[in-house]
Design an enzyme around this catalytic site. Structure first.
Site, PDB file in Angstrom:
ATOM      1  N   GLY A 111      -9.498   7.726 -16.816  1.00  0.00           N
ATOM      2  CA  GLY A 111      -8.616   7.580 -17.976  1.00  0.00           C
ATOM      3  C   GLY A 111      -7.744   6.341 -17.856  1.00  0.00           C
ATOM      4  O   GLY A 111      -6.757   6.180 -18.579  1.00  0.00           O
ATOM      5  N   LEU A 112      -8.123   5.429 -16.926  1.00  0.00           N
ATOM      6  CA  LEU A 112      -7.333   4.218 -16.680  1.00  0.00           C
ATOM      7  C   LEU A 112      -8.065   2.958 -17.121  1.00  0.00           C
ATOM      8  O   LEU A 112      -7.611   1.833 -16.873  1.00  0.00           O
ATOM      9  CB  LEU A 112      -6.982   4.124 -15.183  1.00  0.00           C
ATOM     10  CG  LEU A 112      -6.131   5.276 -14.628  1.00  0.00           C
ATOM     11  CD1 LEU A 112      -6.011   5.193 -13.111  1.00  0.00           C
ATOM     12  CD2 LEU A 112      -4.737   5.277 -15.262  1.00  0.00           C
ATOM     13  N   ALA A 113      -9.222   3.130 -17.771  1.00  0.00           N
ATOM     14  CA  ALA A 113     -10.000   2.019 -18.346  1.00  0.00           C
ATOM     15  C   ALA A 113     -10.476   0.990 -17.321  1.00  0.00           C
ATOM     16  O   ALA A 113     -10.584  -0.200 -17.638  1.00  0.00           O
ATOM     17  CB  ALA A 113      -9.212   1.323 -19.459  1.00  0.00           C
ATOM     18  N   GLY A 114     -10.778   1.448 -16.105  1.00  0.00           N
ATOM     19  CA  GLY A 114     -11.238   0.516 -15.066  1.00  0.00           C
ATOM     20  C   GLY A 114     -12.494  -0.243 -15.482  1.00  0.00           C
ATOM     21  O   GLY A 114     -12.560  -1.471 -15.359  1.00  0.00           O
ATOM     22  N   GLY A 115     -13.489   0.465 -15.981  1.00  0.00           N
ATOM     23  CA  GLY A 115     -14.746  -0.181 -16.389  1.00  0.00           C
ATOM     24  C   GLY A 115     -14.511  -1.135 -17.558  1.00  0.00           C
ATOM     25  O   GLY A 115     -15.055  -2.255 -17.579  1.00  0.00           O
ATOM     26  N   SER A 134     -11.760  -2.690 -18.265  1.00  0.00           N
ATOM     27  CA  SER A 134     -11.001  -3.846 -17.794  1.00  0.00           C
ATOM     28  C   SER A 134     -11.907  -4.793 -17.007  1.00  0.00           C
ATOM     29  O   SER A 134     -11.768  -6.020 -17.105  1.00  0.00           O
ATOM     30  CB  SER A 134      -9.821  -3.377 -16.933  1.00  0.00           C
ATOM     31  OG  SER A 134      -8.873  -4.404 -16.812  1.00  0.00           O
ATOM     32  N   VAL A 186     -12.370   5.576 -10.531  1.00  0.00           N
ATOM     33  CA  VAL A 186     -13.440   5.565 -11.541  1.00  0.00           C
ATOM     34  C   VAL A 186     -13.375   6.840 -12.396  1.00  0.00           C
ATOM     35  O   VAL A 186     -13.067   7.919 -11.884  1.00  0.00           O
ATOM     36  CB  VAL A 186     -14.817   5.451 -10.835  1.00  0.00           C
ATOM     37  CG1 VAL A 186     -15.944   5.494 -11.849  1.00  0.00           C
ATOM     38  CG2 VAL A 186     -14.887   4.157 -10.039  1.00  0.00           C
ATOM     39  N   ALA A 187     -13.679   6.682 -13.679  1.00  0.00           N
ATOM     40  CA  ALA A 187     -13.677   7.800 -14.643  1.00  0.00           C
ATOM     41  C   ALA A 187     -12.350   8.561 -14.579  1.00  0.00           C
ATOM     42  O   ALA A 187     -12.306   9.767 -14.395  1.00  0.00           O
ATOM     43  CB  ALA A 187     -14.851   8.740 -14.389  1.00  0.00           C
ATOM     44  N   LYS A 203      -4.941   0.424 -17.412  1.00  0.00           N
ATOM     45  CA  LYS A 203      -3.997   0.718 -18.510  1.00  0.00           C
ATOM     46  C   LYS A 203      -3.578   2.176 -18.446  1.00  0.00           C
ATOM     47  O   LYS A 203      -4.288   3.025 -17.898  1.00  0.00           O
ATOM     48  CB  LYS A 203      -4.637   0.424 -19.881  1.00  0.00           C
ATOM     49  CG  LYS A 203      -5.872   1.284 -20.257  1.00  0.00           C
ATOM     50  CD  LYS A 203      -5.586   2.656 -20.831  1.00  0.00           C
ATOM     51  CE  LYS A 203      -6.857   3.485 -21.013  1.00  0.00           C
ATOM     52  NZ  LYS A 203      -6.693   4.889 -21.176  1.00  0.00           N
ATOM     53  N   ASP A 206     -12.049   0.560 -25.552  1.00  0.00           N
ATOM     54  CA  ASP A 206     -10.866   0.083 -24.823  1.00  0.00           C
ATOM     55  C   ASP A 206     -10.970  -1.379 -24.408  1.00  0.00           C
ATOM     56  O   ASP A 206      -9.999  -1.937 -23.882  1.00  0.00           O
ATOM     57  CB  ASP A 206     -10.661   0.928 -23.549  1.00  0.00           C
ATOM     58  CG  ASP A 206      -9.828   2.181 -23.807  1.00  0.00           C
ATOM     59  OD1 ASP A 206      -9.291   2.320 -24.920  1.00  0.00           O
ATOM     60  OD2 ASP A 206      -9.731   3.006 -22.889  1.00  0.00           O
TER      61      ASP A 206
END
Ligand code: SUD
Ligand code: ADP
Length: 289
Positions: free
Chosen positions: A98-102, A104, A95-96, A10, A136
Site C-alpha cells: 500500500g506504499l506504491a513501491g512498484g 514509484s 512489497v505489496a 507514498k 499511482d
C-alpha cells in the site's frame, strides 16, 4: 553510461471513493504525499536491445510483470529506441504494502530513461505515460504532495504538509488492491473530508492533518485482516498522534511530532511486527533530487 533515480514511497493522508465507473475502476479523491523511505533505481546502458531487471528481493518480479520493465518497454516502443538497458532495483520499500513501491520504481524508470535516452519529455508527458502502467504512477512521477482524482492519474499539486515523523508498520500479509476495491460497499461508507485535508495542508496545521486522516478502504481491509486492526491499536496505545492504513493496505502509518515519542512507538512495535520504519514526511517535489 549509467545513472541513479530515487523512488520514494507514498502514503495516502485521505482516500475517498466516489463511485464505480463503467470501466471497472473507481473514481477516487486521494491526498498523496511522499515519505523518506525509497528504492534506488540504477539505469545502465547494456549491449543488445533488451530490458534486464536485477533485484535482490525475491518478491520483485524480474520480467515483464515488473512495473519498471513496463515503463522501459513503453518508452522503447513509443520512441523507437534500439538500445539495451539494465535496471537494478535496490528494494527498500516493502512489497505489496500500500506504499506504491512498484509504481514509484516505474516512475523513477520513466524519469531516468528520459535523461539516459535524451527524450526531452516534460514531467506532464511522463505522468501521462505513467497512467498507462498503473493508477499511482502519475503521482509518483512528480512526487511531493497532491490531490489525485480520476482513477488516481489526475494530479493537482499541493504544498508539503507540516513536517513530522511517520512510523510505518507492515504486517506479514499480502493484500490485493483489486480485491479490496471489489469488496467496497460504496453506499455504506463514511467519507473523509478531502477539502478539509487540503485546507489543513495549505494552512500547515499539524493538528488538523491528524484529525482529518481517513481512508474508505480501511474498513474493508480491517474486516478481512484483524492483524491490521491490531497494529492500529498498538500504534495508538504507544502514543501516535493519529493512525491510518495506507492505500489498500496492509501497512499502517502513525504520525508523531516528538522524537522521544517516535522512538517509544518504534521500539514498542518492533515486538509485534517485523517490518517497522521511522521516517520523515517529505511531501516536497524537490525531494526527488
Ligand atoms: C489503492 C491505491 C491508493 O493509492 O494504492 P495501493 O494500495 O495499491 O498502494 C491505488 O488506488 C491503487 O493504485 P495501483 O496499485 O496503481 O492500481 P492499478 O494497478 O491501476 O489497479 C489495480 C486494480 O485496483 C482496482 N482499482 C484501482 C484504482 C482505482 N481507482 N480503482 C480501482 O478499482 C482495479 O481493480 C485495478 O485492476
Ligand atoms: N518494481 C516492483 N516492485 C515491487 N513490486 C512489483 C514491482 N513491479 C511489479 N510488482 C508487483 O506488484 C505488486 C504490488 O506491489 P507494490 O507496488 O509494492 O504494492 P502496492 O501497489 O500495494 O503499493 C507486487 O505483488 C509485485 O508482484
Amino acid at each position: 553510461m549509467k545513472l541513479m533515480e530515487k523512488a520514494p514511497a507514498k502514503i495516502n493522508l485521505a482516500l475517498d471513493v466516489l463511485f464505480k465507473r463503467p470501466d471497472g475502476y473507481h473514481e477516487v479523491e486521494m491526498i498523496m504525499t511522499t515519505v523518506d523511505l525509497a528504492d534506488r533505481i540504477e539505469l545502465k546502458e547494456i549491449k543488445g536491445n533488451h530490458i534486464q531487471i536485477l533485484s535482490h528481493n525475491r518478491f520483485v518480479p524480474d520480467d515483464h510483470r515488473n512495473l519498471a520493465y513496463q515503463a522501459a518497454f513503453i518508452l522503447k516502443e513509443r520512441f523507437g529506441i534500439n538500445k539495451g538497458v539494465s535496471i537494478t532495483i535496490e528494494k527498500n520499500i516493502p512489497v505489496a504494502a500500500g506504499l506504491a513501491g512498484g509504481s514509484s520504481d516505474a516512475a523513477a524508470t520513466l524519469r531516468g530513461l528520459n535523461r539516459l535516452w535524451k527524450l526531452g519529455l516534460s514531467m506532464d508527458e511522463l505522468a501521462e505515460i505513467g497512467a498507462e502502467i498503473g493508477s499511482d504512477v502519475s503521482f509518483c512521477v512528480y512526487g511531493g504532495t497532491a490531490l489525485a482524482r480520476g482513477r488516481g492519474e489526475k494530479i493537482t499539486h499541493l504544498p508539503a504538509p507540516p513536517k513530522c515523523w511517520v512510523i510505518l508498520a507492515k504486517p506479514t500479509i499480502g493484500v490485493s488492491t483489486a480485491d479490496i476495491y471489489k469488496r467496497l460497499q460504496i453506499a455504506k461508507m463514511e467519507h473523509p473530508d478531502v477539502p478539509g485535508m487540503i485546507s489543513a495542508i495549505k494552512e500547515s496545521s499539524y493538528q488538523d492533518v491528524c484529525q482529518g486522516l481517513g481512508n474508505v478502504l480501511e474498513q474493508v481491509t480491517l474486516q478481512l485482516y484483524p492483524e491490521v486492526a491490531n497494529i492500529k491499536d498498538q500504534m495508538k496505545t504507544f502514543g501516535a498522534d493519529s493512525v491510518l492504513m495506507s492505500g489498500s493496505g496492509p501497512t499502517v502509518f502513525g504520525l508523531v511530532e516528538h522524537d522521544s515519542r517516535m522512538q517509544r512507538i518504534y521500539n514498542g512495535l518492533r515486538g509485534f511486527c517485523d517490518q517497522v520504519y521511522a521516517v520523515r514526511l517529505l511531501g516536497d517535489r524537490n525531494d526527488l533530487e
